[in-house]
Design a protein around this motif. Structure first.
Motif, PDB file in Angstrom:
ATOM      1  N   ARG A   1      60.526  13.812  17.098  1.00 21.63           N
ATOM      2  CA  ARG A   1      59.753  15.055  17.228  1.00 21.63           C
ATOM      3  C   ARG A   1      58.893  15.303  15.992  1.00 21.63           C
ATOM      4  O   ARG A   1      57.744  15.723  16.093  1.00 21.63           O
ATOM      5  CB  ARG A   1      60.692  16.241  17.462  1.00 21.63           C
ATOM      6  N   ARG A   2      59.455  15.033  14.821  1.00 25.27           N
ATOM      7  CA  ARG A   2      58.713  15.200  13.571  1.00 25.27           C
ATOM      8  C   ARG A   2      57.515  14.241  13.541  1.00 25.27           C
ATOM      9  O   ARG A   2      56.415  14.613  13.141  1.00 25.27           O
ATOM     10  CB  ARG A   2      59.640  14.933  12.383  1.00 25.27           C
ATOM     11  N   LEU A   3      57.743  13.009  13.991  1.00 26.79           N
ATOM     12  CA  LEU A   3      56.660  12.023  14.025  1.00 26.79           C
ATOM     13  C   LEU A   3      55.571  12.419  15.017  1.00 26.79           C
ATOM     14  O   LEU A   3      54.385  12.233  14.738  1.00 26.79           O
ATOM     15  CB  LEU A   3      57.202  10.642  14.390  1.00 26.79           C
ATOM     16  N   ILE A   4      55.964  12.958  16.161  1.00 28.29           N
ATOM     17  CA  ILE A   4      54.980  13.378  17.166  1.00 28.29           C
ATOM     18  C   ILE A   4      54.039  14.414  16.566  1.00 28.29           C
ATOM     19  O   ILE A   4      52.819  14.331  16.712  1.00 28.29           O
ATOM     20  CB  ILE A   4      55.679  13.933  18.432  1.00 28.29           C
ATOM     21  N   GLY A   5      54.597  15.378  15.852  1.00 29.16           N
ATOM     22  CA  GLY A   5      53.778  16.411  15.225  1.00 29.16           C
ATOM     23  C   GLY A   5      52.807  15.840  14.210  1.00 29.16           C
ATOM     24  O   GLY A   5      51.652  16.267  14.117  1.00 29.16           O
ATOM     25  N   LYS A   6      53.256  14.853  13.450  1.00 30.06           N
ATOM     26  CA  LYS A   6      52.398  14.281  12.413  1.00 30.06           C
ATOM     27  C   LYS A   6      51.356  13.324  12.983  1.00 30.06           C
ATOM     28  O   LYS A   6      50.238  13.252  12.487  1.00 30.06           O
ATOM     29  CB  LYS A   6      53.252  13.583  11.362  1.00 30.06           C
ATOM     30  N   VAL A   7      51.717  12.582  14.027  1.00 29.03           N
ATOM     31  CA  VAL A   7      50.774  11.628  14.620  1.00 29.03           C
ATOM     32  C   VAL A   7      49.648  12.365  15.340  1.00 29.03           C
ATOM     33  O   VAL A   7      48.523  11.865  15.417  1.00 29.03           O
ATOM     34  CB  VAL A   7      51.513  10.654  15.571  1.00 29.03           C
ATOM     35  N   GLU A   8      49.939  13.560  15.842  1.00 30.91           N
ATOM     36  CA  GLU A   8      48.901  14.326  16.527  1.00 30.91           C
ATOM     37  C   GLU A   8      47.830  14.819  15.560  1.00 30.91           C
ATOM     38  O   GLU A   8      46.741  15.182  15.979  1.00 30.91           O
ATOM     39  CB  GLU A   8      49.526  15.498  17.286  1.00 30.91           C
ATOM     40  N   GLN A   9      48.139  14.838  14.257  1.00 31.61           N
ATOM     41  CA  GLN A   9      47.120  15.187  13.272  1.00 31.61           C
ATOM     42  C   GLN A   9      46.082  14.071  13.235  1.00 31.61           C
ATOM     43  O   GLN A   9      46.395  12.910  13.460  1.00 31.61           O
ATOM     44  CB  GLN A   9      47.737  15.342  11.885  1.00 31.61           C
ATOM     45  N   LYS A  10      44.870  14.443  12.934  1.00 33.92           N
ATOM     46  CA  LYS A  10      43.780  13.476  12.962  1.00 33.92           C
ATOM     47  C   LYS A  10      43.960  12.384  11.901  1.00 33.92           C
ATOM     48  O   LYS A  10      44.247  12.662  10.748  1.00 33.92           O
ATOM     49  CB  LYS A  10      42.452  14.188  12.719  1.00 33.92           C
ATOM     50  N   GLY A  11      43.806  11.148  12.323  1.00 34.29           N
ATOM     51  CA  GLY A  11      43.807  10.030  11.393  1.00 34.29           C
ATOM     52  C   GLY A  11      45.148   9.373  11.144  1.00 34.29           C
ATOM     53  O   GLY A  11      45.212   8.370  10.460  1.00 34.29           O
ATOM     54  N   TYR A  12      46.229   9.918  11.677  1.00 42.67           N
ATOM     55  CA  TYR A  12      47.545   9.327  11.442  1.00 42.67           C
ATOM     56  C   TYR A  12      47.954   8.417  12.587  1.00 42.67           C
ATOM     57  O   TYR A  12      47.640   8.674  13.744  1.00 42.67           O
ATOM     58  CB  TYR A  12      48.612  10.410  11.254  1.00 42.67           C
ATOM     59  N   THR A  13      48.660   7.364  12.236  1.00 40.09           N
ATOM     60  CA  THR A  13      49.173   6.422  13.224  1.00 40.09           C
ATOM     61  C   THR A  13      50.506   5.875  12.735  1.00 40.09           C
ATOM     62  O   THR A  13      50.887   6.079  11.582  1.00 40.09           O
ATOM     63  CB  THR A  13      48.162   5.281  13.473  1.00 40.09           C
ATOM     64  N   LEU A  14      51.203   5.172  13.602  1.00 32.64           N
ATOM     65  CA  LEU A  14      52.469   4.533  13.235  1.00 32.64           C
ATOM     66  C   LEU A  14      52.272   3.025  13.264  1.00 32.64           C
ATOM     67  O   LEU A  14      51.795   2.480  14.257  1.00 32.64           O
ATOM     68  CB  LEU A  14      53.571   4.929  14.217  1.00 32.64           C
ATOM     69  N   VAL A  15      52.634   2.359  12.171  1.00 34.31           N
ATOM     70  CA  VAL A  15      52.495   0.906  12.100  1.00 34.31           C
ATOM     71  C   VAL A  15      53.827   0.283  11.685  1.00 34.31           C
ATOM     72  O   VAL A  15      54.549   0.852  10.871  1.00 34.31           O
ATOM     73  CB  VAL A  15      51.388   0.471  11.111  1.00 34.31           C
TER      74      VAL A  15
END
Length: 157
Positions: free
Chosen positions: A95-109
């Motif tokens: 859930r924490r990651l979902i909130g941060k990934v929805e911010q512009k420019g963030y991704t998970l690698v």
């Protein structure tokens, strides 16, 4: 946040990720694998370079990670090297990651695959893409370090 895994237990690294992204936070996730994939990981038949992580229906999936099957793989299983792998994390972390990934420019690698207590784990990072000039700075910095090492090595001779 995950601590650094022991380098002797590393399976594969995504060296391209450090060149293309700035890492904000790092996490460790478990992998859902088939038996032939675990055997291939033990042999080091994996490539993370083009891998990325997506969030779908509140779950994490690793896409683009190539696990090449061994030649001795079972005949009754048809291995798919590019199969989408599910990543396992606690619900609150996702859930924490979902909130941060929805911010512009963030991704998970994915950064690396490693063994921990006999289980395959994937270290993933919340990352922001680098601009072209940042990539050039990374190259200059790397070449500067190489030059210093070269000079130091020649001095010791």
């Amino acid at each position: 946040m995950a601590k650094k895994p022991d380098t002797s237990s590393r399976i594969a690294d995504n060296k391209k990720a450090a060149y293309n992204y700035f890492f904000e936070e790092r996490y460790e996730a478990g992998l859902v694998l088939h038996g032939w994939e675990v055997k291939a990981l033990r042999e080091g038949k994996v490539q993370l370079t083009d891998g990325y992580v997506i969030i779908k229906d509140g779950e994490l999936f690793l896409i683009g990670c190539q696990i090449n099957p061994l030649k001795t793989a079972s005949t009754h299983v048809s291995p798919d090297a590019a199969r989408i792998k599910k990543l396992l994390m606690h619900k609150d972390e996702i859930r924490r990651l979902i909130g941060k990934v929805e911010q512009k420019g963030y991704t998970l690698v994915p950064l690396n695959l490693h063994w921990k207590d006999g289980r395959a784990k994937c270290e993933i990072a919340l990352a922001k893409g680098k601009a072209e000039h940042d990539k050039r700075d990374t190259i200059k910095e790397r070449e500067g370090k190489r030059e210093v090492e070269r000079v130091m090595k020649s001095r010791h001779r």
